[in-house]
Write an enzyme that holds these catalytic residues in place. Structure first.
Site, PDB file in Angstrom:
ATOM      1  N   CYS A 193       5.888   6.636   4.332  1.00  0.00           N
ATOM      2  CA  CYS A 193       4.622   5.771   3.744  1.00  0.00           C
ATOM      3  C   CYS A 193       3.824   6.507   2.657  1.00  0.00           C
ATOM      4  CB  CYS A 193       3.571   5.644   4.936  1.00  0.00           C
ATOM      5  SG  CYS A 193       4.164   4.656   6.365  1.00  0.00           S
ATOM      6  N   HIS A 238       0.556  -0.986  -0.029  1.00  0.00           N
ATOM      7  CA  HIS A 238      -0.104  -0.266   0.173  1.00  0.00           C
ATOM      8  C   HIS A 238       1.030   1.149  -0.155  1.00  0.00           C
ATOM      9  CE1 HIS A 238      -0.323   1.364   4.634  1.00  0.00           C
ATOM     10  NE2 HIS A 238       0.865   0.970   4.375  1.00  0.00           N
ATOM     11  N   ASP A 242      -4.608 -10.854   0.149  1.00  0.00           N
ATOM     12  CA  ASP A 242      -3.391 -11.435  -0.108  1.00  0.00           C
ATOM     13  C   ASP A 242      -2.418 -11.115  -1.045  1.00  0.00           C
ATOM     14  OD1 ASP A 242      -1.107 -12.649   1.369  1.00  0.00           O
ATOM     15  OD2 ASP A 242      -1.920 -14.857   0.343  1.00  0.00           O
ATOM     16  N   HIS A 243      -1.394 -10.495  -1.052  1.00  0.00           N
ATOM     17  CA  HIS A 243      -0.592 -10.159  -2.093  1.00  0.00           C
ATOM     18  C   HIS A 243      -1.175  -9.192  -3.274  1.00  0.00           C
ATOM     19  CE1 HIS A 243       1.824 -13.491  -0.339  1.00  0.00           C
ATOM     20  NE2 HIS A 243       2.910 -13.210  -1.118  1.00  0.00           N
ATOM     21  N   HIS A 277       3.528  -4.922   3.957  1.00  0.00           N
ATOM     22  CA  HIS A 277       3.238  -5.311   5.339  1.00  0.00           C
ATOM     23  C   HIS A 277       2.781  -6.840   5.508  1.00  0.00           C
ATOM     24  CE1 HIS A 277       3.693  -1.321   6.872  1.00  0.00           C
ATOM     25  NE2 HIS A 277       2.770  -0.730   6.042  1.00  0.00           N
ATOM     26  N   HIS A 326       4.822   0.250  -0.377  1.00  0.00           N
ATOM     27  CA  HIS A 326       5.734  -0.680   0.481  1.00  0.00           C
ATOM     28  C   HIS A 326       4.643  -1.815   0.880  1.00  0.00           C
ATOM     29  CE1 HIS A 326       3.951   2.344   3.195  1.00  0.00           C
ATOM     30  NE2 HIS A 326       3.777   1.270   4.167  1.00  0.00           N
ATOM     31  N   GLU A 337      -0.543  -3.966  11.947  1.00  0.00           N
ATOM     32  CA  GLU A 337       0.422  -3.405  10.571  1.00  0.00           C
ATOM     33  C   GLU A 337       1.794  -3.605  10.465  1.00  0.00           C
ATOM     34  OE1 GLU A 337       0.436   0.662   9.899  1.00  0.00           O
ATOM     35  OE2 GLU A 337      -0.695   0.553   7.871  1.00  0.00           O
TER      36      GLU A 337
HETATM   37 NI    NI Z   1       2.494   1.089   5.571  1.00  0.00          NI
END
Ligand code: NI
Length: 149
Positions: free
Chosen positions: A35, A16, A81-82, A43, A41, A125
């Site tokens: 961010c 995200h 997911d992914h 998580h 990036h 997160e």
């Molecule tokens: Ni983040």
């Protein structure tokens, strides 16, 4: 009949970028720091789903765990997911903060479980960021008409 709450843990990995069109590029950088990096990036998100109910007289459990797992896998894990959270339709007008993510996961699950059973959703997160939502009647996305309006 005695009631108890079970909390199950689920995981998904997603990318995200924190950014809002409501702020200038500079204010986005100030507000979201690294961010806001245009490259995004990722998580390793951890999702906690807490379900409350009567302790079943035969199973001595409050929920059919495989059934709950199947619902969360289908509704939440497979969806995110992914993936890039910023590309999810629900985030087309929302920033992908942990706060908005935990509200969205609540909204996705609450109608898929029997009424009153879902009591809390938690999202880890990062090591230091944990978000939770218990479906308070104020400030829900649904009541603001964000999802259905
Ligand atoms: Ni983040």
């Amino acid at each position: 009949m005695a009631q108890a709450t079970i909390t199950r843990r689920y995981r998904f990995c997603a990318a995200h970028r924190l950014h809002t069109d409501q702020l200038s590029a500079e204010d986005n950088r100030v507000t979201f720091g690294k961010c806001n990096n245009p490259n995004g990036h990722g998580h390793n998100y951890v999702v906690f789903v807490s379900v409350r109910g009567d302790i079943h007289p035969v199973s001595h459990q409050v929920v059919d765990v495989p059934q709950l797992d199947a619902v969360v896998a289908q509704i939440v894990v497979q969806r995110f997911d992914h993936q890039d959270l910023n590309l999810d339709p629900e985030f087309s007008t929302q920033t992908t903060t942990g706060e908005n993510l935990v509200l969205l996961i609540w909204d996705l699950l609450v109608d898929k479980l029997p009424a009153g059973r879902l009591v809390k959703v938690g999202v880890i997160e990062t090591r230091d960021n944990y978000f939770e939502y218990s479906g308070s009647t104020e400030n829900s996305r649904r009541e603001e008409g964000v999802r259905h309006g």
